[in-house]
Motif scaffolding. Structure first.
Motif, PDB file in Angstrom:
ATOM      1  N   SER A  79       0.857  -1.183   0.000  1.00 42.52           N
ATOM      2  CA  SER A  79       0.000   0.000   0.000  1.00 42.52           C
ATOM      3  C   SER A  79       0.892   1.231   0.000  1.00 42.52           C
ATOM      4  O   SER A  79       1.990   1.219   0.568  1.00 42.52           O
ATOM      5  N   ASP A  80       0.406   2.296  -0.602  1.00 39.17           N
ATOM      6  CA  ASP A  80       1.173   3.537  -0.606  1.00 39.17           C
ATOM      7  C   ASP A  80       0.899   4.410   0.623  1.00 39.17           C
ATOM      8  O   ASP A  80       1.488   5.484   0.755  1.00 39.17           O
ATOM      9  N   LEU A  81       0.030   3.958   1.523  1.00 39.76           N
ATOM     10  CA  LEU A  81      -0.212   4.712   2.750  1.00 39.76           C
ATOM     11  C   LEU A  81       0.980   4.540   3.695  1.00 39.76           C
ATOM     12  O   LEU A  81       1.639   3.501   3.709  1.00 39.76           O
ATOM     13  N   ILE A 116      10.503  -1.814  -3.897  1.00 37.14           N
ATOM     14  CA  ILE A 116       9.107  -1.951  -3.510  1.00 37.14           C
ATOM     15  C   ILE A 116       8.232  -1.409  -4.628  1.00 37.14           C
ATOM     16  O   ILE A 116       8.495  -0.340  -5.166  1.00 37.14           O
ATOM     17  N   THR A 117       7.168  -2.124  -4.934  1.00 38.67           N
ATOM     18  CA  THR A 117       6.135  -1.621  -5.828  1.00 38.67           C
ATOM     19  C   THR A 117       4.989  -1.156  -4.946  1.00 38.67           C
ATOM     20  O   THR A 117       4.479  -1.926  -4.124  1.00 38.67           O
ATOM     21  N   TYR A 118       4.615   0.108  -5.077  1.00 39.80           N
ATOM     22  CA  TYR A 118       3.513   0.658  -4.277  1.00 39.80           C
ATOM     23  C   TYR A 118       2.258   0.691  -5.133  1.00 39.80           C
ATOM     24  O   TYR A 118       2.309   1.040  -6.311  1.00 39.80           O
ATOM     25  N   ASP A 119       1.138   0.339  -4.532  1.00 39.13           N
ATOM     26  CA  ASP A 119      -0.121   0.295  -5.272  1.00 39.13           C
ATOM     27  C   ASP A 119      -1.250   0.788  -4.376  1.00 39.13           C
ATOM     28  O   ASP A 119      -1.505   0.222  -3.304  1.00 39.13           O
ATOM     29  N   ALA A 120      -1.937   1.826  -4.824  1.00 41.02           N
ATOM     30  CA  ALA A 120      -3.050   2.403  -4.063  1.00 41.02           C
ATOM     31  C   ALA A 120      -4.195   1.409  -3.875  1.00 41.02           C
ATOM     32  O   ALA A 120      -5.003   1.559  -2.952  1.00 41.02           O
ATOM     33  N   ALA A 121      -4.279   0.383  -4.706  1.00 36.18           N
ATOM     34  CA  ALA A 121      -5.344  -0.615  -4.568  1.00 36.18           C
ATOM     35  C   ALA A 121      -5.187  -1.438  -3.299  1.00 36.18           C
ATOM     36  O   ALA A 121      -6.127  -2.118  -2.885  1.00 36.18           O
ATOM     37  N   ALA A 124     -11.903  -6.038  -1.693  1.00 37.43           N
ATOM     38  CA  ALA A 124     -11.364  -7.263  -2.292  1.00 37.43           C
ATOM     39  C   ALA A 124     -11.300  -7.154  -3.813  1.00 37.43           C
ATOM     40  O   ALA A 124     -10.346  -7.629  -4.439  1.00 37.43           O
ATOM     41  N   ASP A 125     -12.293  -6.493  -4.408  1.00 32.88           N
ATOM     42  CA  ASP A 125     -12.304  -6.303  -5.868  1.00 32.88           C
ATOM     43  C   ASP A 125     -11.077  -5.533  -6.352  1.00 32.88           C
ATOM     44  O   ASP A 125     -10.575  -5.779  -7.440  1.00 32.88           O
ATOM     45  N   ARG A 126     -10.602  -4.582  -5.536  1.00 32.69           N
ATOM     46  CA  ARG A 126      -9.452  -3.779  -5.972  1.00 32.69           C
ATOM     47  C   ARG A 126      -8.128  -4.390  -5.550  1.00 32.69           C
ATOM     48  O   ARG A 126      -7.123  -4.246  -6.251  1.00 32.69           O
ATOM     49  N   ALA A 127      -8.097  -5.087  -4.412  1.00 35.79           N
ATOM     50  CA  ALA A 127      -6.822  -5.582  -3.881  1.00 35.79           C
ATOM     51  C   ALA A 127      -6.442  -6.973  -4.396  1.00 35.79           C
ATOM     52  O   ALA A 127      -5.270  -7.210  -4.709  1.00 35.79           O
ATOM     53  N   ALA A 128      -7.396  -7.885  -4.482  1.00 35.74           N
ATOM     54  CA  ALA A 128      -7.063  -9.262  -4.890  1.00 35.74           C
ATOM     55  C   ALA A 128      -6.410  -9.328  -6.268  1.00 35.74           C
ATOM     56  O   ALA A 128      -5.424 -10.060  -6.434  1.00 35.74           O
ATOM     57  N   PRO A 129      -6.878  -8.576  -7.271  1.00 40.54           N
ATOM     58  CA  PRO A 129      -6.204  -8.642  -8.578  1.00 40.54           C
ATOM     59  C   PRO A 129      -4.736  -8.195  -8.528  1.00 40.54           C
ATOM     60  O   PRO A 129      -3.912  -8.699  -9.285  1.00 40.54           O
ATOM     61  N   VAL A 130      -4.409  -7.264  -7.634  1.00 37.60           N
ATOM     62  CA  VAL A 130      -3.019  -6.822  -7.491  1.00 37.60           C
ATOM     63  C   VAL A 130      -2.168  -7.979  -6.986  1.00 37.60           C
ATOM     64  O   VAL A 130      -1.089  -8.259  -7.514  1.00 37.60           O
ATOM     65  N   VAL A 131      -2.672  -8.665  -5.970  1.00 39.07           N
ATOM     66  CA  VAL A 131      -1.935  -9.805  -5.415  1.00 39.07           C
ATOM     67  C   VAL A 131      -1.779 -10.891  -6.483  1.00 39.07           C
ATOM     68  O   VAL A 131      -0.679 -11.423  -6.686  1.00 39.07           O
ATOM     69  N   ILE A 174      -6.172  -6.882   4.079  1.00 37.23           N
ATOM     70  CA  ILE A 174      -5.574  -8.215   4.056  1.00 37.23           C
ATOM     71  C   ILE A 174      -6.647  -9.276   4.295  1.00 37.23           C
ATOM     72  O   ILE A 174      -6.712 -10.283   3.585  1.00 37.23           O
ATOM     73  N   ARG A 175      -7.502  -9.065   5.291  1.00 36.01           N
ATOM     74  CA  ARG A 175      -8.547 -10.052   5.602  1.00 36.01           C
ATOM     75  C   ARG A 175      -9.485 -10.254   4.411  1.00 36.01           C
ATOM     76  O   ARG A 175      -9.787 -11.387   4.038  1.00 36.01           O
ATOM     77  N   THR A 176      -9.942  -9.176   3.794  1.00 32.40           N
ATOM     78  CA  THR A 176     -10.879  -9.325   2.679  1.00 32.40           C
ATOM     79  C   THR A 176     -10.205  -9.957   1.467  1.00 32.40           C
ATOM     80  O   THR A 176     -10.812 -10.761   0.762  1.00 32.40           O
ATOM     81  N   THR A 177      -8.938  -9.623   1.253  1.00 28.43           N
ATOM     82  CA  THR A 177      -8.210 -10.202   0.121  1.00 28.43           C
ATOM     83  C   THR A 177      -7.970 -11.691   0.332  1.00 28.43           C
ATOM     84  O   THR A 177      -8.146 -12.494  -0.592  1.00 28.43           O
TER      85      THR A 177
END
Length: 164
Positions: A9-11, A29-34, A80-87, A109-112
């Motif tokens: 995460s970029d936070l 590190i690759t940072y991703d707002a998703a 999960a829709d935005r984070a799971a595809p990144v993983v 993390i939990r939703t992914t």
């Protein structure tokens, strides 16, 4: 575990943790707002007790596993829709038997994990929270993702939120 890649995460909290891991491992590190934490709308910045006092029924519905836009924010399924595809995309880019480290936030993390495991969203809460500086380990098996460890770390006992 000798990671092959790190995405975060970029936070600031997650980004700082990822930078420290990158310094130790030598990986960029690759940072991703998703991979940001769930946006909780008007719940943002409130304590557990303040949320209960102001949004009691909405909170109760969320804890029952109902899809709730907490404070007008994101549904867990949207996270999960935005984070799971990144993983998935970063995992797919790994060498055979490679290791990806994902540095994110507890709810994301939990939703992914729930999405990757194919659990119905109403069951994601059963995975429990992830304590700060702890980790989960997933692997890919013949039938998809498997949860190998959850909320692992060096703490003598789990750190629970104030809603437990």
């Amino acid at each position: 575990m000798k990671p092959d890649a790190i995405v975060a995460s970029d936070l600031s909290r997650a980004a700082t943790t990822a930078r420290e891991l990158g310094a130790v491992t030598g990986h960029d590190i690759t940072y991703d707002a998703a991979l940001r934490e769930t946006y909780a709308g008007s719940w943002q910045g409130l304590t557990h007790n303040e949320i209960m006092a102001r949004f009691g029924e909405q909170y109760a519905a969320w804890k029952r596993g109902e899809p709730v836009r907490r404070g007008g924010g994101e549904l867990e399924s949207e996270v999960a829709d935005r984070a799971a595809p990144v993983v998935i995309s970063h995992a797919d880019a790994l060498p055979d038997d490679g290791t990806l480290v994902v540095v994110s936030h507890g709810g994301t993390i939990r939703t992914t994990i729930g999405r990757l495991l194919g659990l119905e969203s109403r069951h994601w809460e059963s995975l429990g929270g992830l304590s700060n500086c702890c980790w989960s380990v997933l692997g890919e098996g013949a039938r998809g993702w498997r949860l190998l460890e959850h909320n692992a770390g060096t703490l003598p006992e789990p750190v629970l939120g104030d809603d437990d």
